[in-house]
Design an enzyme around this catalytic site. Structure first.
Site, mmCIF file in Angstrom:
data_model
loop_
_atom_site.group_PDB
_atom_site.id
_atom_site.type_symbol
_atom_site.label_atom_id
_atom_site.label_comp_id
_atom_site.label_asym_id
_atom_site.label_seq_id
_atom_site.Cartn_x
_atom_site.Cartn_y
_atom_site.Cartn_z
ATOM 1 N N SER A 18 0.818 -1.217 0.000
ATOM 2 C CA SER A 18 0.000 0.000 0.000
ATOM 3 C C SER A 18 0.855 1.273 0.000
ATOM 4 O O SER A 18 0.320 2.368 -0.148
ATOM 5 C CB SER A 18 -1.016 0.008 1.144
ATOM 6 O OG SER A 18 -0.377 -0.203 2.342
ATOM 7 N N CYS B 239 0.543 0.805 10.600
ATOM 8 C CA CYS B 239 1.243 -0.490 10.502
ATOM 9 C C CYS B 239 0.880 -1.275 9.256
ATOM 10 O O CYS B 239 -0.270 -1.217 8.830
ATOM 11 C CB CYS B 239 0.943 -1.328 11.740
ATOM 12 S SG CYS B 239 1.682 -0.593 13.206
ATOM 13 N N PRO B 240 1.837 -1.988 8.640
ATOM 14 C CA PRO B 240 3.244 -2.126 9.053
ATOM 15 C C PRO B 240 4.162 -0.967 8.627
ATOM 16 O O PRO B 240 5.324 -0.936 8.995
ATOM 17 C CB PRO B 240 3.651 -3.410 8.331
ATOM 18 C CG PRO B 240 2.793 -3.454 7.103
ATOM 19 C CD PRO B 240 1.490 -2.840 7.494
ATOM 20 N N GLY B 241 3.642 0.000 7.838
ATOM 21 C CA GLY B 241 4.476 1.183 7.603
ATOM 22 C C GLY B 241 4.671 1.595 6.144
ATOM 23 O O GLY B 241 5.554 2.387 5.834
ATOM 24 N N GLY B 242 3.821 1.068 5.252
ATOM 25 C CA GLY B 242 3.971 1.429 3.833
ATOM 26 C C GLY B 242 3.857 2.926 3.573
ATOM 27 O O GLY B 242 4.596 3.484 2.766
ATOM 28 N N ASP C 293 -0.600 3.411 15.750
ATOM 29 C CA ASP C 293 -1.280 2.141 15.434
ATOM 30 C C ASP C 293 -0.930 1.154 16.547
ATOM 31 O O ASP C 293 0.205 1.150 17.041
ATOM 32 C CB ASP C 293 -0.769 1.600 14.078
ATOM 33 C CG ASP C 293 -1.685 0.542 13.465
ATOM 34 O OD1 ASP C 293 -2.102 -0.379 14.192
ATOM 35 O OD2 ASP C 293 -1.961 0.642 12.265
ATOM 36 N N ASP D 29 -4.958 4.869 20.002
ATOM 37 C CA ASP D 29 -6.103 4.991 19.100
ATOM 38 C C ASP D 29 -5.910 6.255 18.239
ATOM 39 O O ASP D 29 -5.739 7.357 18.774
ATOM 40 C CB ASP D 29 -7.383 5.113 19.950
ATOM 41 C CG ASP D 29 -8.638 5.213 19.098
ATOM 42 O OD1 ASP D 29 -8.521 5.338 17.860
ATOM 43 O OD2 ASP D 29 -9.739 5.173 19.682
ATOM 44 N N LYS E 52 -12.894 4.549 2.940
ATOM 45 C CA LYS E 52 -13.271 3.190 2.522
ATOM 46 C C LYS E 52 -14.723 3.231 2.039
ATOM 47 O O LYS E 52 -15.584 3.826 2.706
ATOM 48 C CB LYS E 52 -13.131 2.195 3.679
ATOM 49 C CG LYS E 52 -11.777 2.274 4.403
ATOM 50 C CD LYS E 52 -10.629 1.728 3.579
ATOM 51 C CE LYS E 52 -9.284 2.017 4.250
ATOM 52 N NZ LYS E 52 -8.117 1.761 3.444
HETATM 53 C C1 LIG Z 1 -4.804 -0.810 5.829
HETATM 54 S S1 LIG Z 1 -3.874 -0.885 7.289
HETATM 55 C C2 LIG Z 1 -2.694 0.392 7.064
HETATM 56 C C3 LIG Z 1 -1.588 0.048 6.138
HETATM 57 C C4 LIG Z 1 -0.518 1.101 6.106
HETATM 58 N N1 LIG Z 1 -0.996 2.352 5.542
HETATM 59 C C5 LIG Z 1 0.663 0.643 5.298
HETATM 60 O O1 LIG Z 1 0.905 1.227 4.230
HETATM 61 O O2 LIG Z 1 1.379 -0.250 5.721
HETATM 62 C C6 LIG Z 1 -4.936 -0.209 8.481
HETATM 63 C C7 LIG Z 1 -4.328 -0.054 9.843
HETATM 64 O O3 LIG Z 1 -5.201 0.787 10.584
HETATM 65 C C8 LIG Z 1 -5.074 0.415 11.937
HETATM 66 N N2 LIG Z 1 -6.219 0.980 12.669
HETATM 67 C C9 LIG Z 1 -7.528 0.735 12.496
HETATM 68 N N3 LIG Z 1 -8.248 1.466 13.380
HETATM 69 C C10 LIG Z 1 -7.354 2.186 14.083
HETATM 70 C C11 LIG Z 1 -7.464 3.144 15.133
HETATM 71 N N4 LIG Z 1 -8.639 3.492 15.617
HETATM 72 N N5 LIG Z 1 -6.338 3.700 15.607
HETATM 73 C C12 LIG Z 1 -5.129 3.366 15.120
HETATM 74 N N6 LIG Z 1 -4.968 2.471 14.147
HETATM 75 C C13 LIG Z 1 -6.066 1.893 13.632
HETATM 76 C C14 LIG Z 1 -5.014 -1.099 11.892
HETATM 77 O O4 LIG Z 1 -4.380 -1.592 13.066
HETATM 78 C C15 LIG Z 1 -4.179 -1.355 10.628
HETATM 79 O O5 LIG Z 1 -2.832 -1.559 10.932
#
Ligand SMILES: C[S@@+](CC[C@H](N)C(=O)[O-])C[C@H]1O[C@@H](n2cnc3c(N)ncnc32)[C@H](O)[C@@H]1O
Length: 363
Positions: free
Chosen positions: A190, A223-226, A242, A262, A308
């Protein structure tokens, strides 16, 4: 001309068509869309001759969410003979007074799996087609990025649409898709979503100033950090928020601070953040509201975030969330720029760029 062609992600023809219809009506151009599911394109047929030229100029391409490209269609040609595909295309344009002389040619297909084979043909066809178009004066003798672009879009072998877009009001990318290479050291695919967003939303000549080394960013749902990777690669510092695990390679740079919190409650201790990026999987209305709050509070200057899409009513949901966000910012007297796009790397989501233009920040 009466027709326009729009490219979109396969499966999103309905959303693309609904949006064009709305925008055209706002400009008092009337017509109707023709679409088939999963073809990756929509045709819009105006009732009046000449309205395609009007729309290709006046329909603000940047404001369209679901269209990747748009062009006015001069001709649809079927049953092109295999031994000479060029002559019928040249003939279709030779007696069209309204067709502008173009500075570039793109021989494309809609972006579908079935069209992949056709794309090989398009590549081969480009050189002879370019020469022939130059010979007839349809193209300028040299490429000119400021002039209109000639599009020949093959939807099937021997079946194409020929038209033009304006370089000031189109996507500058072939098929409307920036070609990006996945960086092998990035922690997730991503990463390409954010990189594409930079290409689409931020003019290249402003990258040095707006994506500058030393800036601070906040990545909500990191996470994971993209996405964090994209900022780190540009020598920025990042608060990654995250509860999950961040890639060690990013933590090892010393540029990332991981907050297991959060994203809806996180507040940066120092208000020195330029970029807010957010890829949390959450209700789009909640995310849009949160982004608005950050900008209104002056906690960030620019934001890029995903909304989304729901399973049903995707276009309506997006319109409503964006409209509410705009109203929220206007009520709070924030001057802003907002652009939303269904990017190539987006699937069931769209990406939004929001930039604060008023200097309301308290620091
Ligand atoms: C699609 S992934 C993100 C991928 C990230 N952008 C990357 O490029 O690696 C969505 C992330 O949102 C986090 N997440 C969902 N709700 C959250 C919240 N309320 N607070 C912090 N993180 C949240 C999830 O733990 C998950 O790691």
């Amino acid at each position: 001309m009466k027709h326009l062609m729009f490219y979109c992600r396969s499966g999103f023809e309905k959303e693309c068509a609904g949006e064009i219809q709305d925008r055209a009506t706002q400009l008092e151009v009337f017509g109707f869309p023709r679409l088939k599911s999963n073809t990756g394109y929509v045709l819009f047929e105006c009732y009046q001759q000449g309205d395609a030229e009007r729309l290709v100029k006046e329909l603000d391409f940047k404001a369209l969410i679901f269209a990747r490209q748009m062009f006015a269609v001069a001709a649809e040609i079927k049953d092109l003979p295999r031994e000479d595909r060029i002559s019928p295309i040249l003939e279709s344009l030779s007696d069209m007074e309204a067709f502008p002389r173009c500075g570039d040619i793109r021989i494309e297909t809609p972006d579908t799996n079935e069209a992949k084979e056709l794309l090989k043909f398009c590549r081969k066809f480009t050189v002879p087609a370019r020469q022939a178009m130059r010979g007839k004066g349809i193209l300028f003798p040299k490429d000119n990025p400021k002039k209109p672009v000639l599009h020949i879009c093959f939807v099937a072998p021997g079946h194409c649409f020929v038209g033009y877009s304006l370089s000031s009001n189109n996507s500058s990318f072939f098929m409307g898709i920036p070609r990006l290479k996945f960086p092998s050291d990035a922690p997730s695919r991503s990463t390409l979503k954010l990189e594409e967003a930079f290409h689409v939303f931020i003019p290249r000549e402003e990258w040095d100033e707006r994506l500058a080394p030393g800036m601070w960013g906040v990545d909500l749902g990191a996470c994971p950090g993209g996405w964090t990777y994209q900022l780190v690669k540009r020598s920025m510092f990042v608060h990654a928020v995250d509860n999950g695990m961040m890639a060690d390679s990013l933590m090892d740079t010393g540029q990332v601070k991981h907050h297991q919190e959060d994203g809806f409650k996180f507040e940066p201790a120092r208000k020195n953040v330029t970029w807010l990026i957010c890829d949390m999987v959450e209700k789009p209305s909640r995310v849009a509201q949160l982004m608005g709050e950050w900008l209104i509070s002056g906690w960030a200057k620019e934001a890029i975030f995903n909304l989304k899409l729901p399973m049903k009513g995707r276009y309506d949901e997006v319109l409503e969330d964006i409209e509410n966000l705009k109203l929220f910012l206007i009520e709070n007297k924030v001057k802003f720029q907002l652009q939303a796009k269904h990017l190539y790397h987006d699937r069931e989501e769209i990406t939004v760029h929001l930039r604060c233009l008023s200097n309301i920040s308290p620091y």
